[in-house]
Write a protein that holds these residues in place. Structure first.
Motif, PDB file in Angstrom:
ATOM      1  N   ALA A 185      21.667 -25.345 -18.393  1.00 48.98           N
ATOM      2  CA  ALA A 185      21.269 -25.287 -16.990  1.00 48.98           C
ATOM      3  C   ALA A 185      21.959 -24.112 -16.314  1.00 48.98           C
ATOM      4  O   ALA A 185      23.178 -23.967 -16.401  1.00 48.98           O
ATOM      5  N   ASN A 186      21.150 -23.259 -15.677  1.00 46.18           N
ATOM      6  CA  ASN A 186      21.668 -22.128 -14.922  1.00 46.18           C
ATOM      7  C   ASN A 186      21.575 -22.443 -13.436  1.00 46.18           C
ATOM      8  O   ASN A 186      20.541 -22.945 -12.963  1.00 46.18           O
ATOM      9  N   TYR A 187      22.638 -22.136 -12.713  1.00 48.82           N
ATOM     10  CA  TYR A 187      22.700 -22.418 -11.288  1.00 48.82           C
ATOM     11  C   TYR A 187      23.088 -21.147 -10.533  1.00 48.82           C
ATOM     12  O   TYR A 187      23.911 -20.369 -11.004  1.00 48.82           O
ATOM     13  N   LYS A 188      22.503 -20.969  -9.339  1.00 48.78           N
ATOM     14  CA  LYS A 188      22.952 -19.876  -8.490  1.00 48.78           C
ATOM     15  C   LYS A 188      23.479 -20.442  -7.179  1.00 48.78           C
ATOM     16  O   LYS A 188      23.043 -21.503  -6.719  1.00 48.78           O
ATOM     17  N   ARG A 189      24.436 -19.734  -6.608  1.00 43.83           N
ATOM     18  CA  ARG A 189      25.073 -20.166  -5.357  1.00 43.83           C
ATOM     19  C   ARG A 189      24.015 -20.285  -4.274  1.00 43.83           C
ATOM     20  O   ARG A 189      23.147 -19.419  -4.138  1.00 43.83           O
ATOM     21  N   ALA A 190      24.082 -21.370  -3.501  1.00 43.38           N
ATOM     22  CA  ALA A 190      23.072 -21.640  -2.484  1.00 43.38           C
ATOM     23  C   ALA A 190      23.732 -22.100  -1.182  1.00 43.38           C
ATOM     24  O   ALA A 190      23.336 -23.102  -0.577  1.00 43.38           O
ATOM     25  N   GLY A 191      24.756 -21.392  -0.749  1.00 44.33           N
ATOM     26  CA  GLY A 191      25.367 -21.680   0.538  1.00 44.33           C
ATOM     27  C   GLY A 191      26.336 -22.849   0.524  1.00 44.33           C
ATOM     28  O   GLY A 191      26.915 -23.200  -0.495  1.00 44.33           O
ATOM     29  N   GLU A 192      26.464 -23.459   1.683  1.00 41.87           N
ATOM     30  CA  GLU A 192      27.424 -24.526   1.887  1.00 41.87           C
ATOM     31  C   GLU A 192      26.835 -25.893   1.509  1.00 41.87           C
ATOM     32  O   GLU A 192      25.625 -26.064   1.411  1.00 41.87           O
ATOM     33  N   VAL A 193      27.710 -26.865   1.325  1.00 40.79           N
ATOM     34  CA  VAL A 193      27.276 -28.235   1.049  1.00 40.79           C
ATOM     35  C   VAL A 193      26.712 -28.859   2.320  1.00 40.79           C
ATOM     36  O   VAL A 193      27.327 -28.765   3.381  1.00 40.79           O
ATOM     37  N   LYS A 194      25.542 -29.469   2.208  1.00 44.57           N
ATOM     38  CA  LYS A 194      24.928 -30.143   3.344  1.00 44.57           C
ATOM     39  C   LYS A 194      25.042 -31.649   3.155  1.00 44.57           C
ATOM     40  O   LYS A 194      24.924 -32.144   2.036  1.00 44.57           O
ATOM     41  N   THR A 195      25.238 -32.353   4.214  1.00 47.60           N
ATOM     42  CA  THR A 195      25.347 -33.814   4.143  1.00 47.60           C
ATOM     43  C   THR A 195      24.346 -34.473   5.094  1.00 47.60           C
ATOM     44  O   THR A 195      23.778 -33.824   5.961  1.00 47.60           O
ATOM     45  N   GLY A 196      24.158 -35.757   4.899  1.00 49.99           N
ATOM     46  CA  GLY A 196      23.245 -36.498   5.761  1.00 49.99           C
ATOM     47  C   GLY A 196      23.266 -37.958   5.371  1.00 49.99           C
ATOM     48  O   GLY A 196      24.100 -38.391   4.560  1.00 49.99           O
ATOM     49  N   THR A 197      22.340 -38.723   5.907  1.00 50.76           N
ATOM     50  CA  THR A 197      22.236 -40.132   5.591  1.00 50.76           C
ATOM     51  C   THR A 197      20.925 -40.388   4.858  1.00 50.76           C
ATOM     52  O   THR A 197      19.852 -40.017   5.360  1.00 50.76           O
ATOM     53  N   VAL A 198      21.005 -40.984   3.691  1.00 47.75           N
ATOM     54  CA  VAL A 198      19.808 -41.247   2.889  1.00 47.75           C
ATOM     55  C   VAL A 198      18.913 -42.236   3.628  1.00 47.75           C
ATOM     56  O   VAL A 198      19.359 -43.297   4.087  1.00 47.75           O
ATOM     57  N   GLY A 199      17.638 -41.873   3.748  1.00 43.34           N
ATOM     58  CA  GLY A 199      16.665 -42.782   4.374  1.00 43.34           C
ATOM     59  C   GLY A 199      16.634 -42.715   5.873  1.00 43.34           C
ATOM     60  O   GLY A 199      15.813 -43.379   6.504  1.00 43.34           O
ATOM     61  N   ALA A 200      17.503 -41.896   6.471  1.00 45.69           N
ATOM     62  CA  ALA A 200      17.524 -41.842   7.936  1.00 45.69           C
ATOM     63  C   ALA A 200      16.432 -40.915   8.454  1.00 45.69           C
ATOM     64  O   ALA A 200      16.012 -40.004   7.776  1.00 45.69           O
TER      65      ALA A 200
END
Length: 200
Positions: A185-200
Motif C-alpha cells: 500500500a502506497n500512501y501520500k500525505r493528505a494534510g491534517e487529521v480530521k475528526t467528527g462524529t460518526v452518523g451525525a
C-alpha cells in the motif's frame, strides 16, 4: 522541492527490524531477523512487478546503520538493484564523513535534510533507517509511505511508528494484496487529521 518517500517492510504490529535476514540487526536481542522470507513477494508476479517499479533508480537517504548494511552488500549485487551504485546515497551520521561506496554524501542535521528536500532533483527514497525515519516523522518531512505489510506479529522489535510520529492524514494511491497475504500500500500525505462524529 523533492519528495521524501519512506519504504518499509512491516509486520501487522508495526515492527520493521531486520526483515531480510537473521544477522541483519540483532540489537536489543532481536531474534526474528528474516521474518519476510516465508512470504517472499516475488513468487507473486504482480507483486514482483510492483517491487521492481519501487526499486527503480532514485537517490537514497539512509541512517548510518542501514548505510553500513547497504554498503557491505549492494556494490557487489547491483544486478539485483540496477542503478544502486550510481544514485546519490545521502547518509545521516554525526560521526561518519566518507565511504568507499561512490556517490555517498554525509549529512549532519535535520537542517541538512530540509535543504536537501528543498533542492532540485529526483524523489528521495528512505529504506530501513528506523531512527532516521522517526526524525523525519517528527519534523513532518515524509511525503509518501510505500509499505509492505506481512501477515505476522512479533511483539518486539523496532517499530516504524514511534513516539515521534505526529498526527497526519494520508491517502492511498496504490495497493495490492499478494497471493500469500502481503499487503502493498502506497500512501501520500493528505494534510491534517480530521475528526467528527460518526452518523451525525
Amino acid at each position: 522541492m523533492r519528495k521524501i518517500i519512506v519504504l518499509s517492510f512491516i509486520t501487522l504490529d508495526g515492527v520493521m527490524q531486520a526483515p531480510g535476514g537473521p544477522d541483519e540487526d540483532t540489537s536489543s536481542g532481536f531474534t526474528y531477523g528474516g521474518w519476510t522470507a516465508p512470504y517472499f513477494y516475488e513468487a507473486d508476479e504482480a507483486a514482483g512487478e510492483l517491487m521492481a517499479k519501487q526499486m527503480k533508480s532514485a537517490d537514497l537517504l539512509l541512517g548510518r546503520k542501514t548505510f553500513d548494511i547497504f554498503a557491505a552488500y549492494w556494490p557487489e549485487h547491483a544486478d539485483m538493484w540496477p542503478g544502486i551504485n550510481d544514485v546519490t546515497k545521502y547518509v545521516m551520521s554525526a560521526t561518519m564523513t566518507k565511504s568507499d561506496w561512490k556517490n555517498s554524501v554525509f549529512l549532519k542535521s535535520v537542517d541538512d535534510i530540509k535543504k536537501l528536500k528543498n533542492s532540485k532533483g529526483s524523489d528521495i527514497q528512505v529504506h530501513g533507517s528506523g531512527n532516521l525515519v522517526q526524525t523525519l516523522f517528527k519534523h513532518d518531512l515524509v511525503d509518501e509511505l510505500w509499505l509492505k505489510t506481512f501477515p505476522v506479529t512479533l511483539g518486539t522489535g523496532k517499530r516504524l511508528f514511534g513516539e515521534g510520529t505526529i498526527p497526519a492524514a494520508f491517502t492511498v494511491t496504490e495497493s495490492l494484496v499478494t497471493s500469500n497475504g502481503v499487503i502493498f500500500a502506497n500512501y501520500k500525505r493528505a494534510g491534517e487529521v480530521k475528526t467528527g462524529t460518526v452518523g451525525a
